[in-house]
Design a protein around this motif. Structure first.
Motif, PDB file in Angstrom:
ATOM      1  N   ALA A 159      31.013 -20.134 -13.042  1.00 56.35           N
ATOM      2  CA  ALA A 159      32.173 -20.854 -13.599  1.00 56.35           C
ATOM      3  C   ALA A 159      33.429 -20.539 -12.805  1.00 56.35           C
ATOM      4  N   LEU A 160      33.608 -19.269 -12.421  1.00 55.01           N
ATOM      5  CA  LEU A 160      34.777 -18.905 -11.615  1.00 55.01           C
ATOM      6  C   LEU A 160      34.760 -19.607 -10.258  1.00 55.01           C
ATOM      7  N   LYS A 161      33.607 -19.609  -9.611  1.00 57.98           N
ATOM      8  CA  LYS A 161      33.499 -20.234  -8.284  1.00 57.98           C
ATOM      9  C   LYS A 161      33.745 -21.737  -8.337  1.00 57.98           C
ATOM     10  N   MET A 162      33.372 -22.359  -9.450  1.00 66.35           N
ATOM     11  CA  MET A 162      33.510 -23.810  -9.573  1.00 66.35           C
ATOM     12  C   MET A 162      34.803 -24.209 -10.288  1.00 66.35           C
ATOM     13  N   ASP A 163      35.676 -23.234 -10.541  1.00 61.47           N
ATOM     14  CA  ASP A 163      36.941 -23.478 -11.244  1.00 61.47           C
ATOM     15  C   ASP A 163      36.734 -24.119 -12.611  1.00 61.47           C
ATOM     16  N   CYS A 164      35.741 -23.611 -13.331  1.00 58.04           N
ATOM     17  CA  CYS A 164      35.467 -24.085 -14.681  1.00 58.04           C
ATOM     18  C   CYS A 164      35.926 -23.026 -15.676  1.00 58.04           C
ATOM     19  N   PHE A 165      36.171 -23.479 -16.889  1.00 60.06           N
ATOM     20  CA  PHE A 165      36.480 -22.533 -17.950  1.00 60.06           C
ATOM     21  C   PHE A 165      35.198 -21.837 -18.381  1.00 60.06           C
ATOM     22  N   TRP A 166      35.334 -20.633 -18.850  1.00 55.98           N
ATOM     23  CA  TRP A 166      34.179 -19.899 -19.381  1.00 55.98           C
ATOM     24  C   TRP A 166      34.645 -19.092 -20.564  1.00 55.98           C
TER      25      TRP A 166
ATOM     26  N   ILE B  86      24.015 -23.314 -12.971  1.00 60.33           N
ATOM     27  CA  ILE B  86      23.545 -22.200 -13.804  1.00 60.33           C
ATOM     28  C   ILE B  86      22.038 -22.288 -14.056  1.00 60.33           C
ATOM     29  N   GLU B  87      21.507 -23.505 -14.070  1.00 60.90           N
ATOM     30  CA  GLU B  87      20.053 -23.641 -14.220  1.00 60.90           C
ATOM     31  C   GLU B  87      19.344 -23.120 -12.971  1.00 60.90           C
ATOM     32  N   GLU B  88      19.845 -23.475 -11.802  1.00 55.71           N
ATOM     33  CA  GLU B  88      19.179 -23.106 -10.551  1.00 55.71           C
ATOM     34  C   GLU B  88      19.390 -21.645 -10.165  1.00 55.71           C
ATOM     35  N   PHE B  89      20.602 -21.161 -10.296  1.00 56.20           N
ATOM     36  CA  PHE B  89      20.898 -19.799  -9.833  1.00 56.20           C
ATOM     37  C   PHE B  89      20.634 -18.750 -10.905  1.00 56.20           C
ATOM     38  N   CYS B  90      21.136 -18.992 -12.088  1.00 51.97           N
ATOM     39  CA  CYS B  90      21.093 -17.965 -13.133  1.00 51.97           C
ATOM     40  C   CYS B  90      19.782 -17.978 -13.901  1.00 51.97           C
ATOM     41  N   LEU B  91      19.379 -19.146 -14.366  1.00 52.03           N
ATOM     42  CA  LEU B  91      18.188 -19.222 -15.201  1.00 52.03           C
ATOM     43  C   LEU B  91      16.924 -18.894 -14.410  1.00 52.03           C
ATOM     44  N   ALA B  92      16.894 -19.244 -13.137  1.00 57.57           N
ATOM     45  CA  ALA B  92      15.706 -18.960 -12.323  1.00 57.57           C
ATOM     46  C   ALA B  92      15.439 -17.457 -12.271  1.00 57.57           C
ATOM     47  N   LYS B  93      16.468 -16.660 -12.054  1.00 54.73           N
ATOM     48  CA  LYS B  93      16.291 -15.205 -12.005  1.00 54.73           C
ATOM     49  C   LYS B  93      15.929 -14.663 -13.386  1.00 54.73           C
TER      50      LYS B  93
END
Length: 149
Positions: A78-85, A37-44
């Motif tokens: 979170a969905l792609k990594m099978d994490c809860f959100w 999330i830091e690399e993909f989401c926060l960067a944008k």
């Protein structure tokens, strides 16, 4: 006394298996999810916020789209990594984000501005006039001592 050994029932085993599976899933999301999330989401989001002037960071109309995209990005990762959100990492991520970008904003999300002078003026002038009037009334009344018992 005979020692009793208790054999776990099938329901208990299933319960503990589910608990262990949830703990593994939550712990597995830790470092990798946070990095993603830091690399993909926060960067944008950073790029979007750099395009805005800092004075517009508190304007909800200006930031609603980048903020919504950031929220959706954390959810999709979170969905792609099978994490809860949402999870603890997402909460901490958004707290850090708010402390950096939105720490000076009001709770309503609107920019705080002074009201126009036609509205602000009476709120300043009226108390001053009342104070002067009451002072004059007290001085005038203290000079007229007749009729006071």
């Amino acid at each position: 006394m005979a020692s009793e050994t208790r054999v776990p029932t099938q329901k208990q085993l299933l319960f503990w298996l589910l608990i262990a599976g949830q703990c593994v899933a939550v712990l597995a999301c830790g470092v990798h999810y946070e990095y993603a999330i830091e690399e993909f989401c926060l960067a944008k989001f950073r790029l979007d916020m750099e395009q805005l002037d800092e004075t517009h960071w508190c304007s909800w109309e200006e930031t609603v789209q980048p903020y919504g995209e950031l929220t959706n990005c954390t959810y999709l990762v979170a969905l792609k990594m099978d994490c809860f959100w949402p999870n603890r990492l997402v909460d901490e991520f958004f707290i850090r984000l708010h402390s950096h970008y939105f720490h000076d904003c009001s709770l309503s999300g609107r920019l705080l501005r002074d009201p126009p002078n036609r509205i602000l003026g009476p709120f300043i002038v009226l108390p001053i006039l009342v104070t002067l009037l009451m002072t004059a009334l007290v001085v005038w009344r203290s000079k007229r001592s007749e009729g006071i018992v």
